[in-house]
Design an enzyme around this catalytic site. Sequence first.
Site, PDB file in Angstrom:
ATOM      1  N   GLU A 153     -20.275  20.532  32.047  1.00 21.27           N
ATOM      2  CA  GLU A 153     -19.506  22.195  32.745  1.00 21.27           C
ATOM      3  C   GLU A 153     -17.914  21.917  31.942  1.00 21.27           C
ATOM      4  OE1 GLU A 153     -20.256  22.558  37.112  1.00 21.27           O
ATOM      5  OE2 GLU A 153     -18.680  24.175  37.023  1.00 21.27           O
TER       6      GLU A 153
ATOM      7  N   LYS B  18     -18.941  31.704  34.555  1.00 16.41           N
ATOM      8  CA  LYS B  18     -19.746  31.385  35.592  1.00 16.41           C
ATOM      9  C   LYS B  18     -19.419  32.366  36.182  1.00 16.41           C
ATOM     10  CE  LYS B  18     -20.266  27.283  38.848  1.00 16.41           C
ATOM     11  NZ  LYS B  18     -19.311  25.658  39.043  1.00 16.41           N
TER      12      LYS B  18
ATOM     13  N   CYS C 221     -23.617  25.240  36.243  1.00 14.09           N
ATOM     14  CA  CYS C 221     -23.575  25.286  37.550  1.00 14.09           C
ATOM     15  C   CYS C 221     -24.765  25.975  38.779  1.00 14.09           C
ATOM     16  CB  CYS C 221     -22.461  24.076  37.946  1.00 14.09           C
ATOM     17  SG  CYS C 221     -22.231  22.590  39.346  1.00 14.09           S
TER      18      CYS C 221
END
Lengths: 260, 260
Positions: B42, B110, B144
């Site tokens: 990430e 995300k 994540c």
Amino acid sequence: MITLAALQMKSKSGDVAANLARIEQAAKEAAATGASLLVMPELGLTGYGAGDVIRDLAEPADGPLVTRLQAISAETGIAIIAGFAEKADGTIFNSAVYVDGPAAPVVYRKSNLYGDYERALFAAAEPSTVLFDHRGVRCGMLICYDVEFPENVRRLALAGADAVLVPTALPAGYSGTFIADHMIRTRAFENQVFVAYINHCGADERFTFAGSSRVAAPDGSLLASAASHGEALMIVSLDPADFQVSKTENTYITDLIRRA
Amino acid sequence: MITLAALQMKSKSGDVAANLARIEQAAKEAAATGASLLVMPELGLTGYGAGDVIRDLAEPADGPLVTRLQAISAETGIAIIAGFAEKADGTIFNSAVYVDGPAAPVVYRKSNLYGDYERALFAAAEPSTVLFDHRGVRCGMLICYDVEFPENVRRLALAGADAVLVPTALPAGYSGTFIADHMIRTRAFENQVFVAYINHCGADERFTFAGSSRVAAPDGSLLASAASHGEALMIVSLDPADFQVSKTENTYITDLIRRA
């Protein structure tokens, strides 16, 4: 805070009287330790692999079987969650009942049936959120394959469950070992709830069971763990307040609620 | 069947040129092994803990940074998934991009931001299902904290993903160890998909990372596992056909589709 007793059990297939006697014995032993709730495996009263006879042993939730469980609970002073075949709505469900002395029983019906054996015996219930308060701890129930779907534990956690109690009949093998070693702990961690997953041990005429019952804490750690073989009575304390650090760090439920 | 390369990486905080050079080196090494896809952590291009400078380094998905990644991909002959700060819609997203030579890049943003640090830097995207075909394997991306929510992996699996590729920045500590050791494997098993979870190692000015990158197979087994410390380039084969036995036994996705 409650003290939980979990009985990894070798049910006698098709012999309800023997299984009731085993439950009564375990209830006495558990109550003597100060436990206030005893959890047992899926279909622990009939045996899991008994086949068609399970349909003959099915009873309504206000029938003599649950009445007898209530009497055992009242005599021993401990609440009980037991798996039984429930006759209702003209069909038969794979159910679990929570009894606490003479109070009205709380029934949960399995919604995710696994494989041809279960689908031939039972009707699949609609997914349901059955919560009850046990001595200040909000509890939900699932049965076996239900808990393998993250959607079901999430639904209970979003509704406010502190603990999810899961009678199961997990067969031995690679997948069973994975579920006991990784999935049950993940279900607890990803919802920050207690998960008690209580299995059969040994074998009946159709299945060999994985044993490996687990009680996982909200941080995914194991409070208790039974071996793959043999009966085991596990006594553990469940105190949601012990896991505030983990809940502050792992904010899955609050993040979902904030976003909704 | 594809060969996947995963780079557990110590990004240089705020130094995009150095991180691009590291990616180019890894792309050459990975391509030499026959790998066709390289995955990195990430925000691997900016560093995760670089703070406000990440906003200054943000670029649109058709900007010079992604163009440079496409050139590296074309030169080395390997597709790349890299984390970057994406400027779009008047705001900044925490994004991952899949580049395969000159083909149009595929971008995932995300949706689950973790904590005050990320929420101060980025906008949370709506949950999205971004699937692409990589040499016959259907791939999805998450970043994540997204993968810690079972809902996100489930959404991709129901849409047909074979593999979910997850750049991450997992901090060291108890929860990080739990996620790497249990949750990632469970995400793979409960959806019967590959999950590649690729982390930073070492520390930057704000965070110490858990390392412990993982590539899990559909049966929950680990195809590759990096240590908690140190960079690592892991090369593994992903062949969905290898896991038909597990998919036949663990019918979560087909059961959900049958029931819907």
